[in-house]
Design a protein around this motif. Structure first.
Motif, short mmCIF file in Angstrom:
data_model
loop_
_atom_site.label_atom_id
_atom_site.label_comp_id
_atom_site.label_asym_id
_atom_site.label_seq_id
_atom_site.Cartn_x
_atom_site.Cartn_y
_atom_site.Cartn_z
N MET A 126 70.55 78.16 25.78
CA MET A 126 71.80 77.40 25.81
C MET A 126 72.63 77.68 24.56
SD MET A 126 71.71 76.17 28.73
CE MET A 126 73.19 75.21 28.71
N GLY A 127 71.97 77.85 23.42
CA GLY A 127 72.68 78.20 22.19
C GLY A 127 73.38 79.55 22.32
N SER A 128 72.70 80.52 22.91
CA SER A 128 73.30 81.84 23.11
C SER A 128 74.48 81.77 24.06
CB SER A 128 72.26 82.81 23.68
OG SER A 128 71.25 83.07 22.76
N LEU A 129 74.32 81.01 25.13
CA LEU A 129 75.40 80.88 26.12
C LEU A 129 76.60 80.13 25.54
CD1 LEU A 129 73.27 80.06 29.28
CD2 LEU A 129 74.36 82.25 28.70
N GLN A 130 76.34 79.11 24.75
CA GLN A 130 77.43 78.36 24.13
C GLN A 130 78.16 79.22 23.10
OE1 GLN A 130 75.30 74.90 22.82
NE2 GLN A 130 75.68 73.79 24.72
N ALA A 131 77.42 80.02 22.35
CA ALA A 131 78.05 80.91 21.37
C ALA A 131 78.95 81.92 22.08
CB ALA A 131 76.98 81.64 20.56
N HIS A 132 78.49 82.44 23.21
CA HIS A 132 79.31 83.37 23.99
C HIS A 132 80.56 82.67 24.51
CE1 HIS A 132 80.58 86.33 26.90
NE2 HIS A 132 80.54 85.39 27.82
N GLU A 133 80.40 81.46 25.04
CA GLU A 133 81.52 80.70 25.57
C GLU A 133 82.56 80.42 24.48
OE1 GLU A 133 83.54 78.82 28.70
OE2 GLU A 133 81.75 80.06 28.73
N LYS A 134 82.09 80.06 23.31
CA LYS A 134 82.99 79.78 22.19
C LYS A 134 83.74 81.04 21.78
CE LYS A 134 83.11 77.60 17.67
NZ LYS A 134 82.33 76.93 16.63
N ARG A 135 83.02 82.14 21.73
CA ARG A 135 83.63 83.41 21.32
C ARG A 135 84.70 83.84 22.33
NH1 ARG A 135 82.35 87.34 17.78
NH2 ARG A 135 83.01 89.44 18.30
N THR A 136 84.42 83.74 23.61
CA THR A 136 85.40 84.16 24.61
C THR A 136 86.56 83.19 24.73
OG1 THR A 136 84.11 83.15 26.38
CG2 THR A 136 83.76 85.50 25.98
N SER A 137 86.33 81.92 24.45
CA SER A 137 87.41 80.95 24.57
C SER A 137 88.45 81.12 23.48
CB SER A 137 86.86 79.52 24.55
OG SER A 137 86.40 79.17 23.27
N ARG A 138 88.09 81.67 22.36
CA ARG A 138 89.08 81.83 21.30
C ARG A 138 90.15 82.86 21.67
NH1 ARG A 138 85.75 84.97 16.56
NH2 ARG A 138 85.56 86.90 17.68
N TYR A 139 89.80 83.77 22.59
CA TYR A 139 90.79 84.74 23.04
C TYR A 139 91.77 84.12 24.04
CZ TYR A 139 87.72 88.12 20.86
OH TYR A 139 86.96 88.80 19.95
N SER A 140 91.30 83.16 24.80
CA SER A 140 92.17 82.53 25.80
C SER A 140 92.97 81.38 25.21
CB SER A 140 91.34 82.04 26.98
OG SER A 140 90.46 81.03 26.57
N GLU A 141 92.69 80.98 23.98
CA GLU A 141 93.39 79.87 23.36
C GLU A 141 94.58 80.31 22.52
OE1 GLU A 141 90.45 77.72 21.20
OE2 GLU A 141 89.51 76.93 22.99
N ARG A 142 94.91 81.57 22.56
CA ARG A 142 96.03 82.08 21.78
C ARG A 142 97.31 81.41 22.27
NH1 ARG A 142 97.58 88.36 21.48
NH2 ARG A 142 98.91 87.83 23.22
N PRO A 143 98.07 80.82 21.40
CA PRO A 143 99.29 80.13 21.82
C PRO A 143 100.24 81.05 22.56
CG PRO A 143 98.81 79.70 19.51
CD PRO A 143 97.85 80.75 19.96
N ILE A 144 100.92 80.51 23.56
CA ILE A 144 101.86 81.30 24.35
C ILE A 144 103.00 81.81 23.47
CG2 ILE A 144 103.56 81.15 26.22
CD1 ILE A 144 101.64 79.25 27.63
N LYS A 145 103.45 80.98 22.55
CA LYS A 145 104.54 81.39 21.65
C LYS A 145 104.15 82.65 20.89
CE LYS A 145 107.46 79.66 17.94
NZ LYS A 145 107.74 78.53 17.06
N GLN A 146 102.91 82.69 20.40
CA GLN A 146 102.44 83.86 19.65
C GLN A 146 102.40 85.07 20.57
OE1 GLN A 146 98.57 83.37 17.92
NE2 GLN A 146 98.57 85.39 17.01
N ALA A 147 102.00 84.88 21.80
CA ALA A 147 101.94 85.99 22.75
C ALA A 147 103.33 86.56 23.01
CB ALA A 147 101.30 85.53 24.06
#
Length: 87
Positions: free
Chosen positions: A57-78
């Motif tokens: 679960m720690g490995s899966l959560q670390a992966h989820e956190k890592r991938t979520s930071r790419y999808s959290e980029r603000p639209i304005k910045q994009a």
């Protein structure tokens, strides 16, 4: 309480136990397709029979956190990045 924990507790109440290995295998099999590459890496690099569900679960959560930071980029910045590239 999650449904998996509930089922595990029901099985234990009947006097049966579930091996940690079986729990880890069931979790790996139940993951969605977006985790397929992570499951492959875990199965290839680690011995699933010696892996605890907490480590998994720690490995899966670390992966989820890592991938979520790419999808959290603000639209304005994009939009700003796109405008700079267009100039």
């Amino acid at each position: 309480m999650s449904s998996k924990a509930s089922i595990r507790n029901q099985i234990r109440s009947y006097g049966n136990t579930i091996e940690e290995k079986k729990i880890v295998e069931k979790i790996l099999k139940s993951l969605s397709q977006r985790f397929e590459h992570v499951v492959t890496v875990i199965e290839e690099s680690r011995d699933p029979s010696s892996l605890s569900r907490h480590d998994l679960m720690g490995s899966l959560q670390a992966h989820e956190k890592r991938t979520s930071r790419y999808s959290e980029r603000p639209i304005k910045q994009a939009f700003q990045s796109k405008m700079i590239m267009a100039e």
